[in-house]
Design an enzyme around this catalytic site. Structure first.
Site, short mmCIF file in Angstrom:
data_model
loop_
_atom_site.label_atom_id
_atom_site.label_comp_id
_atom_site.label_asym_id
_atom_site.label_seq_id
_atom_site.Cartn_x
_atom_site.Cartn_y
_atom_site.Cartn_z
N GLU A 17 0.83 -1.22 0.00
CA GLU A 17 0.00 0.00 0.00
C GLU A 17 0.86 1.26 0.00
O GLU A 17 0.55 2.22 -0.69
CB GLU A 17 -0.94 0.02 1.22
CG GLU A 17 -2.10 -0.96 1.16
CD GLU A 17 -3.22 -0.55 0.18
OE1 GLU A 17 -3.12 0.52 -0.43
OE2 GLU A 17 -4.18 -1.32 0.04
N ASN A 34 -7.99 8.70 -5.56
CA ASN A 34 -8.81 7.69 -6.22
C ASN A 34 -9.74 8.34 -7.22
O ASN A 34 -10.03 9.54 -7.12
CB ASN A 34 -9.63 6.92 -5.17
CG ASN A 34 -8.74 6.28 -4.12
OD1 ASN A 34 -7.84 5.52 -4.45
ND2 ASN A 34 -8.99 6.60 -2.86
N ASP A 69 -12.85 8.17 -7.49
CA ASP A 69 -14.12 8.66 -6.93
C ASP A 69 -13.95 9.98 -6.18
O ASP A 69 -14.90 10.47 -5.56
CB ASP A 69 -14.74 7.60 -6.02
CG ASP A 69 -13.96 7.41 -4.73
OD1 ASP A 69 -12.84 7.94 -4.59
OD2 ASP A 69 -14.48 6.71 -3.83
N SER A 126 -11.93 10.49 -3.64
CA SER A 126 -11.38 10.28 -2.29
C SER A 126 -9.87 10.14 -2.37
O SER A 126 -9.29 10.04 -3.46
CB SER A 126 -11.99 9.04 -1.64
OG SER A 126 -11.60 7.87 -2.35
N ASP A 168 -6.37 8.25 -0.29
CA ASP A 168 -5.89 7.27 0.69
C ASP A 168 -4.66 7.83 1.38
O ASP A 168 -3.77 8.37 0.72
CB ASP A 168 -5.55 5.94 0.00
CG ASP A 168 -6.77 5.28 -0.62
OD1 ASP A 168 -7.89 5.53 -0.14
OD2 ASP A 168 -6.59 4.51 -1.57
N ASN A 210 -8.79 5.44 3.70
CA ASN A 210 -9.59 6.19 2.73
C ASN A 210 -10.42 7.32 3.35
O ASN A 210 -11.06 7.13 4.39
CB ASN A 210 -10.50 5.20 2.00
CG ASN A 210 -11.34 5.87 0.94
OD1 ASN A 210 -12.50 6.20 1.16
ND2 ASN A 210 -10.74 6.10 -0.22
#
Ligand SMILES: *[C@@H]1O[C@H](CO)[C@@H](O)[C@H](O)[C@H]1NC(C)=O
Length: 149
Positions: free
Chosen positions: A56, A67, A69, A71, A73, A80
């Site tokens: 990650e 991301n 959408d 959002s 991370d 998130n």
């Protein structure tokens, strides 16, 4: 560099350092996770946690990824902003009740508490795409090797 500039740089470094991130060593991280009760937490072993953070964030607490959408991370566990932390840029369920910015500094105790919250959801550790793609059903012994755990 002239000395007033050097002084300014040193001051900035000093002021900024409490909030700066850190790249954890593998064994250092494993020992911290173990001391934080992550070994076997909700059935998830240390090797799975370290494999997850490796893929990650490469164990880098400053990691931030956007991301599609809208959002973002954050941090070593790539928490998130839609579901778990709030960053003010999108509506958030804020499941961990924490500003996302706190997940970027070198102190990962709050990140660990939030990861525990995430893994208590029905999807468990399957919530992390990197774990599903790189760690699930793999031989993870190399991740904990020679760390004395
Ligand atoms: C850690 O992540 C930050 C943010 O992406 C980056 O600027 C920094 O270079 C990374 N550190 C290392 C050692 O890769």
């Amino acid at each position: 560099m002239s000395s007033p500039n050097l002084l300014a740089v040193l001051l900035l470094v000093g002021i900024c350092s409490p909030a700066t991130g850190k790249v954890y060593g593998r064994c250092e991280l494993i020992k911290l996770l173990k001391a934080s009760g992550m070994s076997g937490y909700r059935g998830v072993g240390l090797a799975d946690w370290v494999c997850l953070t490796k893929w990650e964030s490469d164990h880098n607490t400053s990691a931030q990824n956007h991301n599609t959408d809208g959002s973002t991370d954050y941090g070593i566990f790539q928490i998130n902003s839609r579901r778990w932390c709030r960053d003010g840029s999108i509506e958030s369920a804020d499941g961990c009740g924490i500003p996302c910015s706190r997940l970027l500094n070198s102190d990962i105790s709050d990140d660990i508490e939030c990861a525990k919250r995430v893994v208590r959801d029905p999807n468990g550790i399957g919530a992390w795409v990197a774990w599903r793609n790189h760690c699930r059903r793999r031989d993870l012994s190399s991740y904990t090797a020679e760390c004395g755990v």
